[in-house]
Scaffold this motif. Structure first.
Motif, PDB file in Angstrom:
ATOM      1  N   PHE A 161     -50.310  38.629 -68.529  1.00 31.42           N
ATOM      2  CA  PHE A 161     -48.984  38.056 -68.137  1.00 31.42           C
ATOM      3  C   PHE A 161     -49.058  36.985 -67.278  1.00 31.42           C
ATOM      4  CE2 PHE A 161     -47.970  42.306 -70.001  1.00 31.42           C
ATOM      5  CZ  PHE A 161     -47.085  41.957 -70.872  1.00 31.42           C
ATOM      6  N   GLU A 179     -46.469  34.475 -64.628  1.00 33.74           N
ATOM      7  CA  GLU A 179     -45.188  34.272 -64.138  1.00 33.74           C
ATOM      8  C   GLU A 179     -44.949  33.168 -63.023  1.00 33.74           C
ATOM      9  OE1 GLU A 179     -42.436  37.913 -63.134  1.00 33.74           O
ATOM     10  OE2 GLU A 179     -42.817  36.905 -61.325  1.00 33.74           O
ATOM     11  N   ASN A 180     -44.080  32.120 -63.474  1.00 34.54           N
ATOM     12  CA  ASN A 180     -43.766  30.968 -62.486  1.00 34.54           C
ATOM     13  C   ASN A 180     -43.133  31.162 -61.324  1.00 34.54           C
ATOM     14  OD1 ASN A 180     -41.605  31.461 -64.149  1.00 34.54           O
ATOM     15  ND2 ASN A 180     -40.792  29.382 -63.183  1.00 34.54           N
ATOM     16  N   SER A 181     -43.209  30.449 -60.369  1.00 32.64           N
ATOM     17  CA  SER A 181     -42.399  30.727 -58.927  1.00 32.64           C
ATOM     18  C   SER A 181     -41.551  29.420 -58.755  1.00 32.64           C
ATOM     19  CB  SER A 181     -43.401  30.879 -57.778  1.00 32.64           C
ATOM     20  OG  SER A 181     -43.953  29.545 -57.557  1.00 32.64           O
ATOM     21  N   TRP A 199     -50.886  41.944 -59.863  1.00 28.91           N
ATOM     22  CA  TRP A 199     -50.364  40.613 -59.775  1.00 28.91           C
ATOM     23  C   TRP A 199     -50.913  39.759 -58.612  1.00 28.91           C
ATOM     24  CZ3 TRP A 199     -47.545  38.252 -63.104  1.00 28.91           C
ATOM     25  CH2 TRP A 199     -46.633  38.793 -64.185  1.00 28.91           C
ATOM     26  N   TYR A 220     -48.268  29.903 -59.928  1.00 24.99           N
ATOM     27  CA  TYR A 220     -48.133  30.869 -60.681  1.00 24.99           C
ATOM     28  C   TYR A 220     -48.589  32.286 -60.392  1.00 24.99           C
ATOM     29  CZ  TYR A 220     -45.940  28.631 -65.055  1.00 24.99           C
ATOM     30  OH  TYR A 220     -45.332  28.008 -65.949  1.00 24.99           O
ATOM     31  N   ILE A 247     -37.143  31.864 -63.092  1.00 25.27           N
ATOM     32  CA  ILE A 247     -38.388  32.610 -63.201  1.00 25.27           C
ATOM     33  C   ILE A 247     -38.566  33.139 -64.313  1.00 25.27           C
ATOM     34  CG2 ILE A 247     -39.828  34.335 -62.041  1.00 25.27           C
ATOM     35  CD1 ILE A 247     -39.372  31.745 -60.237  1.00 25.27           C
ATOM     36  N   ARG A 292     -41.213  35.395 -67.007  1.00 22.74           N
ATOM     37  CA  ARG A 292     -42.547  36.153 -67.239  1.00 22.74           C
ATOM     38  C   ARG A 292     -42.998  36.153 -68.649  1.00 22.74           C
ATOM     39  NH1 ARG A 292     -43.260  42.240 -64.944  1.00 22.74           N
ATOM     40  NH2 ARG A 292     -42.854  40.947 -62.888  1.00 22.74           N
ATOM     41  N   GLU A 293     -44.218  35.320 -69.007  1.00 21.39           N
ATOM     42  CA  GLU A 293     -44.627  35.228 -70.154  1.00 21.39           C
ATOM     43  C   GLU A 293     -46.106  35.929 -70.388  1.00 21.39           C
ATOM     44  OE1 GLU A 293     -43.448  31.831 -72.385  1.00 21.39           O
ATOM     45  OE2 GLU A 293     -43.070  30.577 -70.129  1.00 21.39           O
TER      46      GLU A 293
END
Length: 271
Positions: A78, A80-82, A61, A53, A32, A34-35
């Motif tokens: 931002f 964030e993948n799961s 979020w 995502y 995981i 965070r970008e």
């Protein structure tokens, strides 16, 4: 394994509407991450075919839908993948979403939303190709063929405001807007109205984003430059003005930003 990034400029016969295509294919690594996503001035159509995502644009979020359209973003946000990241995207020209689907872009500013069902029906062939097992090159070729036929059925119009957008991009956001209005013979009010509806930003703010995004092309170019060169070539008054703008759009100091890192922000801004 790192993300595998693919990108390709649109063929000239589509470049009036589409800027390019991109794909992210994270096949094995499901860590995981965070970008940060930084504004670049272009709306997008995005199709997820991996794990969901999460996104945080306004402080909350939320889980993203698989089929998305993104309007103009004014500041960084931002993602964030799961799990596995598999995404196919189409980066449109700033006026592209409006011209294709008559969308009031002011309603999409700072938003990444689910593609409306009636538009998704139209784009069903695109979604099928983009989320298939074809190679990236094959996907782009087939999607371009579809768009050529689709555009031939539309009665697209050319507006003076589009000429202003192209001039802003051509000069990396450095040209005075009054000069642009004089060059294309458009009033300030008409230009503001065009930008609000068809772009989703005021002309001045759009120019700032385009000028800012040029920083990344300079910083990532093969000809390594020092900050003073980048400040000058980007059209900033001085280094403090440059730093203020950089922090505004990224939340970071330029001296601490990792321009060589392989992440989504650099991938998107280097296209």
């Amino acid at each position: 394994m790192e993300n595998i990034y693919f990108q390709k400029e649109a063929t000239p016969k589509l470049s009036e509407i589409i800027k390019g295509f991109w794909q992210i294919d994270k096949k094995e690594d499901v860590s995981i991450v965070r970008e940060k996503i930084i504004p670049d001035g272009y709306p997008e159509l995005i199709f997820h075919y991996g794990d969901p995502y999460k996104t945080n644009i306004d402080g909350v979020w939320q889980v993203q839908e698989p089929n998305l359209m993104a309007g103009q973003i004014k500041n960084h946000f931002f993602l964030e993948n799961s799990g596995k990241s598999k995404i196919f995207g189409i980066k449109l020209q700033p006026w592209g979403l409006n011209e294709l689907f008559d969308i009031d872009m002011s309603k999409l500013t700072d938003k990444v939303v689910e593609i409306p069902i009636e538009i998704l029906r139209t784009l069903a062939p695109i979604k099928k190709i983009g989320t298939s097992t074809l190679t990236f090159t094959e996907k782009v070729s087939n999607i371009e063929d579809w768009f050529v036929e689709f555009l031939s059925s539309l009665n697209l119009k050319h507006f003076k405001g589009q000429d202003a957008v192209q001039l802003i991009i051509k000069d990396q956001g450095k040209t005075n807007l009054k000069e642009i209005r004089n060059d294309i013979d458009i009033s300030e009010r008409s230009l503001e109205r065009y930008f609000k509806t068809k772009i989703g930003l005021a002309p001045k703010y759009f120019s700032r984003i385009i000028r800012f995004s040029h920083i990344f092309k300079l910083a990532q170019s093969d000809n390594k430059m020092d900050w003073l060169d980048i400040v000058f070539l980007s059209g900033f008054y001085d280094q403090s003005h440059f730093i203020k703008n950089f922090k505004e759009f990224t939340g970071e100091d330029p001296s601490k930003y990792g321009f060589d890192e392989k992440n989504l922000a650099n991938f998107f801004l280097n296209r």
